[in-house]
Design an enzyme around this catalytic site. Structure first.
Site, PDB file in Angstrom:
ATOM      1  N   ASP A  27      24.033  -2.256  36.859  1.00 37.31           N
ATOM      2  CA  ASP A  27      25.449  -3.329  36.635  1.00 37.31           C
ATOM      3  C   ASP A  27      24.456  -4.512  36.394  1.00 37.31           C
ATOM      4  O   ASP A  27      23.368  -4.676  36.860  1.00 37.31           O
ATOM      5  CB  ASP A  27      26.188  -3.181  37.998  1.00 37.31           C
ATOM      6  N   ASP A  81      26.827  -3.284  42.980  1.00 40.14           N
ATOM      7  CA  ASP A  81      27.035  -4.073  44.014  1.00 40.14           C
ATOM      8  C   ASP A  81      28.617  -4.197  44.495  1.00 40.14           C
ATOM      9  O   ASP A  81      29.162  -4.728  45.565  1.00 40.14           O
ATOM     10  CB  ASP A  81      26.626  -5.563  43.813  1.00 40.14           C
ATOM     11  N   ASP A  84      26.326  -8.473  36.704  1.00 43.31           N
ATOM     12  CA  ASP A  84      26.798  -9.404  37.608  1.00 43.31           C
ATOM     13  C   ASP A  84      26.591  -8.969  39.278  1.00 43.31           C
ATOM     14  O   ASP A  84      27.301  -8.021  39.482  1.00 43.31           O
ATOM     15  CB  ASP A  84      28.116  -9.827  37.223  1.00 43.31           C
TER      16      ASP A  84
END
Length: 220
Positions: free
Chosen positions: A7, A169, A9
């Site tokens: 990922d 996250d 961001d």
């Protein structure tokens, strides 16, 4: 080839400051002032533009989804104009990527950020060439947590989806991995460490230096 898909961001980079600045541009243009605080709203920023708009509007009134939809392209335009003012890569991110590549793993990116913005940001940060693939929110007809988003990132990196994992996250990243039938590794050094731990991913890391060993344990 075994593959590790990241990922963007909140995983590779802390983009929250520039995202919040873009959202606040929208709120200021509506005469509302700055509705979001970079210090306390970073976790929401890393959940995307619409999440930030909803949070800001919720502090004044009931959320108007039509207004969220109207403001979203304006937010993206503002973000594109100032995409790398506050954004920084997390410590050790690129070192971990290069360690994985040196060990024979294919490495790519699967992000729900629009692809053009993701490409612009990664090139601005000088790290796009470290990744063999980049799949954005609008690259396909689906986005995370649809498993095809992850699978396509693996395939474009030259890897085998059955021998891959996703580093992220959020619950979206965890669910994407589960939907694809692959392990997930969630980073805990962004905002909301306790909430990340509660997601019960296959593994978590507090430091990118720990990632290569975790990857080797999970997919060989």
């Amino acid at each position: 080839m075994r593959s590790v898909i990241f990922d963007l961001d909140g995983t590779l980079a802390d983009t929250s400051g520039d995202l919040i600045a873009a959202a606040n541009t929208c709120f200021r243009d509506l005469g509302l002032g700055d509705m979001l605080d970079p210090a306390t709203d970073a976790a929401t920023a890393l959940c995307g533009g619409r999440a930030m708009l909803r949070l800001g509007f919720s502090r004044l009134q009931a959320i108007d989804e039509a207004e969220v939809d109207r403001q979203y392209p304006l937010l993206l335009a503002a973000y594109a104009q100032a995409i790398d003012i506050h954004t920084v890569l997390y410590p050790g991110a690129i070192e971990a990527v290069e360690a994985l590549k040196s060990s024979g793993y294919a490495v790519g990116i699967a992000t729900n950020k629009p692809a053009a913005l993701a490409e612009t940001l990664m090139r601005s940060l000088g790290v796009r060439d470290h990744f063999a693939s980049l799949i954005g929110a609008d690259t396909l007809k689906v986005r995370k947590p649809d498993p095809l988003h992850h699978i396509e990132a693996v395939l474009r990196a030259g890897g085998d989806p059955a021998q891959s994992l996703l580093v992220g996250d959020t619950i979206t990243d965890r669910d994407t991995a589960r939907n694809a039938g692959v392990p997930s590794v969630l980073v805990t050094f962004g905002p909301g460490r306790d909430s990340v731990l509660a997601l019960e991913a296959d593994a978590t890391i507090d430091d990118f230096a720990d990632l290569p060993a975790v990857v080797a344990r999970l997919i060989g």
